[in-house]
Design an enzyme around this catalytic site. Structure first.
Site, short mmCIF file in Angstrom:
data_model
loop_
_atom_site.label_atom_id
_atom_site.label_comp_id
_atom_site.label_asym_id
_atom_site.label_seq_id
_atom_site.Cartn_x
_atom_site.Cartn_y
_atom_site.Cartn_z
N SER A 166 0.82 -1.20 0.00
CA SER A 166 0.00 0.00 0.00
C SER A 166 0.86 1.26 0.00
CB SER A 166 -0.98 -0.04 1.18
OG SER A 166 -1.94 0.97 1.07
N ASP A 319 -2.32 6.34 -3.95
CA ASP A 319 -1.14 5.66 -3.42
C ASP A 319 -0.69 4.56 -4.38
OD1 ASP A 319 -3.14 3.80 -2.95
OD2 ASP A 319 -2.50 3.30 -0.93
N ASP A 321 -0.80 1.30 -4.76
CA ASP A 321 -1.70 0.26 -5.27
C ASP A 321 -3.10 0.81 -5.56
OD1 ASP A 321 -2.24 0.47 -2.48
OD2 ASP A 321 -3.16 -1.50 -2.48
N ASP A 323 -5.59 2.17 -3.90
CA ASP A 323 -6.82 1.94 -3.13
C ASP A 323 -7.14 3.14 -2.24
OD1 ASP A 323 -4.83 1.58 -1.21
OD2 ASP A 323 -5.60 -0.32 -0.45
#
Length: 593
Positions: A166, A319, A321, A323
């Site tokens: 993340s 960010d 990834d 999400d």
């Protein structure tokens, strides 16, 4: 006795004096086991250099699934992310799937982000699944986490894995495991997977023998399907048509958002999107930022500079990834300010419920969801709109679990958590910065179409429902010692809760670990109808809520503070904002953090 043997024994005795024997035993098992020479060389170097702190942190435990799955620093060792911990996790997950779905053809989906080694770890994951006779849908290039969730659901998979850490620093990587509903595993499945991973006592039990016939590449066709379905969720297409030239600045912060966010904005009808080119190329070293985290103002420095240059209406940043999404808007002084996750989440819910209401779409079967540490402003909005709301534990997997429980019975409009993660619609079971970015842009267009900025709409929301102000303080405590310190802090608050905070009496204590809510005035208790979680909440007489929670994915303890007051008009905003800030500071000082 030879000099070499005598020297080795002497070194061993010295090590034993400074290093827990159990740590040395675990490191020695890796030196003797079926691990590659490079890993053994790295471990031996730690021993030779007497890097006992790092050696201890590398081996004092096995990585565990937390609220966000498996996550840690990359390197050799049982408490590090590497080929072997990833392989062990995958073998455990494969064993769980084969026991849970006997005599079925099991399919899984795998994706990865832009982090260093994410593609390598994704391939290791595919190797182990394929070696266990499981069919793998493998994204051939990096893709966002929410699309992995979408793929699991769309392709009828029993599980999915996203290789990501993340928004953590570049030294980290990780492994998010998903169930058949496209959400991260929850109880009891999460414990069952953990048990299967823990049952693997030797790396020799992990099958790395790749079977190419079991691996199927996917990519653009899934993108198109996902984007088509996102576009159909739009609630205010007419407002977008009138405001299609809305000036949007977007940064993927060197991550996966670049693959889909600009396309989603285009599908919604936005024609004037400026991408921050310095951060457009995926790069696991995140060269332009200290942390690739849209919660940090520093990560948006380049985006804000570009926004000022072109006088943008909205700044979006996702960010690695994709999400989570952070946003910046212009205030009444025409200065760009960052909205926090509570503000953005509250605004999204208010916009969605208002737009649904205006379109006559509210039937009484709709609901929204937030987490227990997210602003109660969302509850106030839902109550006013007569829409059902739910609170869940921290971690989007609990929101996903609720969505699966209500699927086909009630309609999920939207939800989110204060840590910049939101979801609109039922396409996935995780926070989704792709769909959220599109809807934040739609929301901005909606208010601009009515002659208002997003910031002005936020102030109007405070006037109508109450001015809620939140602050998060994170304290980092690394390694084994840090974990013990965090545990001691929680125990202290649990056994000796504060009597007053910010000059107001603490009247309610919620202990989610004990699943017990105590009325400190009446002396009565009642059960909290949520799973166990190491969270404490102190609620004061004036409605302030203070939460203490160790992170499930980072070496941190987090303190969430929420205060509120009345905002009589726009002219009183700055003074009321200052008063609430001061109140938060007093409360945090009372807590000693």
């Amino acid at each position: 006795m030879t000099d070499i043997k005598r020297s080795t024994e002497l070194n061993y005795k010295l090590i034993m004096q400074e290093l827990d024997p159990a740590i040395l035993q675990r490191a020695s098992a890796w030196l003797k086991g079926n691990y590659d020479d490079e890993v053994k060389k790295q471990i031996q170097t730690l021993i030779d250099q007497e890097a006992y702190t790092e050696l201890t942190d590398s081996f004092y435990r096995d990585l565990e699934f937390g609220t966000g799955g498996l996550r840690g620093i990359m390197g050799p060792g049982s408490n590090r992310v590497n080929k072997y911990t990833i392989g062990t996790a995958t073998q455990g997950l494969a064993n769980y799937l084969k026991k849970t779905y006997p005599n079925e053809k099991i399919k899984v989906a795998i994706a990865h982000d832009s982090r260093n080694n994410s593609d390598f770890f994704a391939n290791i994951t595919a190797e182990v699944f394929s070696a266990n006779g499981i069919h793998v849908f493998f994204f051939k290039e990096l893709r966002p986490t929410p699309e992995l969730s979408f793929a699991v659901r769309t392709l009828g998979c029993k599980s999915g894995v996203m290789l990501t850490a993340s928004h953590n620093p570049k030294e980290y990587n990780g492994y998010k495991a998903y169930g058949a509903d496209g959400g991260q595993f929850v109880s009891p499945a999460d414990k069952q997977v953990m048990d299967e991973v823990a049952a693997i006592k030797s790396i020799d039990e992990v099958n790395f023998a790749r079977v190419d016939a079991n691996i199927e590449l996917i990519g653009e066709e899934m993108d198109m399907l996902y984007l088509d379905k996102i576009a159909k969720l739009s609630v205010s297409p007419d407002a977008i048509k009138r405001q299609s030239a809305l000036k949007i600045v977007y940064s993927p912060i060197h991550g996966t958002g670049i693959t889909l966010t600009p396309k989603a904005l285009q599908r919604f009808g936005f024609t004037n999107v400026t991408i921050v080119q310095e951060q457009a190329t995926p790069d696991g070293n995140f060269p332009t930022v200290i942390y690739p985290n849209p919660e940090e103002k520093e990560a948006l420095t380049l985006a804000l500079k570009k926004a000022q240059e072109i006088d943008a209406d909205l700044v979006l940043a996702t960010d690695p990834d994709a999400d989570r999404v952070g946003i910046a808007v212009k205030n009444t002084d025409n200065e760009f300010i960052l909205l926090n996750g509570n503000q953005t989440g509250s605004m999204l819910i208010n916009y969605l419920l208002t737009a649904w209401e205006e379109k006559g779409k509210l039937t009484g079967k709709e609901y929204i969801v937030k987490t227990i540490v997210t602003s109660n402003l969302i509850e106030e909005i839902a109550k006013a709109k007569n829409v059902t709301f739910y609170n869940t534990l921290t971690g989007f997997k609990y929101i996903g679990e609720l969505m699966t429980q209500f699927e086909g019975k009630q309609t999920f409009i939207g939800g989110g958590e204060e840590s910049y993660g939101y979801l609109i619609g039922e396409l996935v079971r995780d926070k989704d910065a792709i769909v959220s970015s599109a809807f934040i842009a739609e929301m901005t267009a909606y208010y601009k179409d009515k002659g208002s900025s997003l910031f002005e709409a936020l102030i109007d929301t405070y006037i109508q429902y109450g001015f809620y102000k939140e602050k998060l303080i994170s304290i980092t405590k690394k390694g084994k010692t840090g974990a013990e310190e965090i545990k001691a802090m929680m125990e202290k608050f649990r056994t000796n809760p504060p009597a007053t905070l910010g000059g107001s009496k603490v009247i309610t204590l919620k202990d989610y670990e004990l699943r017990k809510e105590t009325d400190l005035v009446a002396g009565t208790t009642k059960t909290i109808d949520l799973p166990k979680s190491d969270v404490l909440q102190f609620i004061t007489e004036d409605g302030s809520i203070i939460s203490a929670r160790p992170s499930g994915t980072e070496p941190k303890i987090k303190f969430y503070c929420s205060v509120n007051g009345k905002l009589k008009d726009k002219a009183a905003y700055n003074e009321t904002d200052k008063q609430l800030d001061e109140k938060v500071d007093v409360i945090m000082k009372d807590l000693g953090v």
